[in-house]
Design a protein around this motif. Structure first.
Motif, PDB file in Angstrom:
ATOM      1  N   ARG A 184      -4.326   3.393  -1.126  1.00  0.00           N
ATOM      2  CA  ARG A 184      -5.471   2.725  -1.656  1.00  0.00           C
ATOM      3  C   ARG A 184      -5.591   2.154  -2.553  1.00  0.00           C
ATOM      4  NH1 ARG A 184     -10.308   1.977  -3.411  1.00  0.00           N
ATOM      5  NH2 ARG A 184     -12.165   0.707  -2.206  1.00  0.00           N
ATOM      6  N   ASP A 185      -5.092   2.737  -3.890  1.00  0.00           N
ATOM      7  CA  ASP A 185      -4.876   2.658  -5.202  1.00  0.00           C
ATOM      8  C   ASP A 185      -3.687   1.197  -4.979  1.00  0.00           C
ATOM      9  OD1 ASP A 185      -6.966   4.359  -5.214  1.00  0.00           O
ATOM     10  OD2 ASP A 185      -6.215   5.413  -6.282  1.00  0.00           O
TER      11      ASP A 185
ATOM     12  N   LEU B   2      -4.024  -0.804   6.710  1.00  0.00           N
ATOM     13  CA  LEU B   2      -5.798  -2.383   6.826  1.00  0.00           C
ATOM     14  C   LEU B   2      -5.910  -2.008   8.008  1.00  0.00           C
ATOM     15  CD1 LEU B   2      -7.612  -3.778   5.162  1.00  0.00           C
ATOM     16  CD2 LEU B   2      -6.789  -5.475   5.071  1.00  0.00           C
TER      17      LEU B   2
ATOM     18  N   ASP C  62     -14.419  -4.446   1.605  1.00  0.00           N
ATOM     19  CA  ASP C  62     -14.586  -3.045   0.500  1.00  0.00           C
ATOM     20  C   ASP C  62     -12.941  -3.148  -0.017  1.00  0.00           C
ATOM     21  OD1 ASP C  62     -15.582  -0.641  -0.754  1.00  0.00           O
ATOM     22  OD2 ASP C  62     -13.068  -0.077   0.532  1.00  0.00           O
ATOM     23  N   ILE C  63     -12.384  -3.529   0.244  1.00  0.00           N
ATOM     24  CA  ILE C  63     -11.170  -3.240  -0.494  1.00  0.00           C
ATOM     25  C   ILE C  63     -11.649  -4.858  -1.412  1.00  0.00           C
ATOM     26  CG2 ILE C  63      -8.523  -4.442  -0.558  1.00  0.00           C
ATOM     27  CD1 ILE C  63      -8.835  -1.230  -0.012  1.00  0.00           C
TER      28      ILE C  63
ATOM     29  N   PHE D 150      -2.518  -0.379  -3.139  1.00  0.00           N
ATOM     30  CA  PHE D 150      -2.949  -1.587  -2.632  1.00  0.00           C
ATOM     31  C   PHE D 150      -3.263  -2.656  -3.694  1.00  0.00           C
ATOM     32  CE2 PHE D 150      -4.742  -4.354   1.379  1.00  0.00           C
ATOM     33  CZ  PHE D 150      -3.719  -5.029   1.512  1.00  0.00           C
ATOM     34  N   VAL D 151      -4.891  -2.194  -4.236  1.00  0.00           N
ATOM     35  CA  VAL D 151      -5.802  -2.173  -4.878  1.00  0.00           C
ATOM     36  C   VAL D 151      -5.184  -2.923  -6.497  1.00  0.00           C
ATOM     37  CG1 VAL D 151      -7.445  -2.483  -6.838  1.00  0.00           C
ATOM     38  CG2 VAL D 151      -8.213  -0.965  -4.611  1.00  0.00           C
TER      39      VAL D 151
ATOM     40  N   THR E 238     -13.006  -4.279  -3.746  1.00  0.00           N
ATOM     41  CA  THR E 238     -13.155  -3.401  -5.098  1.00  0.00           C
ATOM     42  C   THR E 238     -11.628  -4.757  -6.493  1.00  0.00           C
ATOM     43  OG1 THR E 238     -13.030  -1.169  -3.635  1.00  0.00           O
ATOM     44  CG2 THR E 238     -11.722  -1.584  -5.712  1.00  0.00           C
ATOM     45  N   VAL E 239     -11.448  -5.042  -5.288  1.00  0.00           N
ATOM     46  CA  VAL E 239     -10.106  -5.725  -6.514  1.00  0.00           C
ATOM     47  C   VAL E 239     -10.855  -6.578  -6.871  1.00  0.00           C
ATOM     48  CG1 VAL E 239      -8.155  -7.499  -5.683  1.00  0.00           C
ATOM     49  CG2 VAL E 239      -8.564  -5.818  -3.814  1.00  0.00           C
TER      50      VAL E 239
ATOM     51  N   ALA F 205       0.023  -4.646   3.685  1.00  0.00           N
ATOM     52  CA  ALA F 205       0.258  -3.937   2.930  1.00  0.00           C
ATOM     53  C   ALA F 205       1.640  -2.374   3.750  1.00  0.00           C
ATOM     54  CB  ALA F 205      -1.726  -3.646   3.814  1.00  0.00           C
TER      55      ALA F 205
ATOM     56  N   ALA G  60       0.584  -1.066  -0.291  1.00  0.00           N
ATOM     57  CA  ALA G  60      -0.122   0.080  -0.062  1.00  0.00           C
ATOM     58  C   ALA G  60       0.440   1.534   0.035  1.00  0.00           C
ATOM     59  CB  ALA G  60      -0.916   0.338   1.291  1.00  0.00           C
TER      60      ALA G  60
ATOM     61  N   GLN H 102     -13.183  -2.492   5.852  1.00  0.00           N
ATOM     62  CA  GLN H 102     -12.422  -1.833   4.952  1.00  0.00           C
ATOM     63  C   GLN H 102     -11.685  -3.362   4.221  1.00  0.00           C
ATOM     64  OE1 GLN H 102      -8.744  -0.485   7.030  1.00  0.00           O
ATOM     65  NE2 GLN H 102      -8.044   0.475   5.280  1.00  0.00           N
TER      66      GLN H 102
END
Length: 249
Positions: A110-111, A144, A152-153, A113-114, A156-157, A101, A70, A149
């Motif tokens: 976040r971006d 994280l 949510d990750i 990490f994703v 998104t992944v 992370a 991250a 949270q």
């Protein structure tokens, strides 16, 4: 119930292959590792084959902190760490890689990490890619920190092999209401770990009732080994009185 010995904390006085043998002798059903990279994979795999214990997973390297994935300015290093973990996991036939992370915050983190998690998932579709919330007391500033949270990750992944490492110790400290968290997270959970709260010792003490927690895990239909990731007080073998009790339960 089945249990996995986390050899990042248990039998740390032994070389890793011998720690695998000790876990087998103690009656564990599986093993898992933090950072086994200093041990030749062939030596570790030989011990796993000798004992018949499956290796559940390993972590990506920590870097200077608690991971790299991250950190927006270290994507290349993060992906090299992921690739290293995938290679080692394949060599010892481990089933999962925990992508750590690191210490960061914000949308750029976040971006990163994703993106790095998608890289891990796509590079190793045969492995489970785990993410783990760490509590803010032991790991202040870790990217994280809550199960919400993490969910949510994971959404998104949007890869089938990214899952939550549900660590009862960390999540009890961060949010409590552990039974509800287990129910809410079970569908995206890839591994469950435990230790007492607040001292991270064996599960037969502290403020958290593992009589209740393990019964709930069983009621929810979880059958995979639960990871004993606790810090023994003294000799590991002397701390294992909890295992027979909970196995019978």
């Amino acid at each position: 119930m089945k249990f996995s010995a986390n050899l990042g904390f248990l039998w740390t006085d032994l070389p890793l292959p011998d720690a695998v043998r000790a876990a087998h002798a103690a009656g564990f059903d599986a093993v898992e590792f933090h950072w086994p990279y200093d041990t030749p994979a062939a030596d570790l795999r030989a011990a796993l084959e000798e004992t018949g214990l499956p290796a559940l997973g390993i972590n990506t390297v920590r870097g200077e902190g608690n991971g790299l994935s991250a950190l927006p300015d270290r994507v290349e290093e993060a992906r090299a760490a992921i690739d290293q973990a995938i290679t080692y996991a394949h060599e010892i036939e481990a089933g999962a890689v925990h992508v750590m992370a690191g210490f960061s915050e914000g949308e750029a983190a976040r971006d990163a990490f994703v993106g790095n998690l998608r890289h891990a998932c796509d590079a190793a579709p045969d492995l489970t890619v785990l993410i783990e919330p760490l509590n803010r007391h032991d790991a202040p500033g870790y990217f994280l920190s809550t199960s919400a949270q993490a969910r949510d990750i994971i959404a998104t992944v949007d890869r089938p092999n990214v899952k939550l490492m549900f660590d009862c110790y960390h999540l009890q400290i961060m949010g409590g209401d552990l039974t509800r968290q287990l129910r809410d997270c079970l569908a995206v959970t890839g591994h469950i770990q435990f230790a007492s709260v607040p001292d991270r010792g064996p599960p037969n003490g502290g403020e958290l009732s593992y009589d209740h927690v393990f019964a709930e895990i069983a009621r929810l239909g979880w059958e995979a080994p639960l990871g004993a990731e606790y810090k023994p007080r003294g000799d590991t073998g002397a701390t294992l009185g909890w295992m027979d009790r909970y196995r019978r339960a």
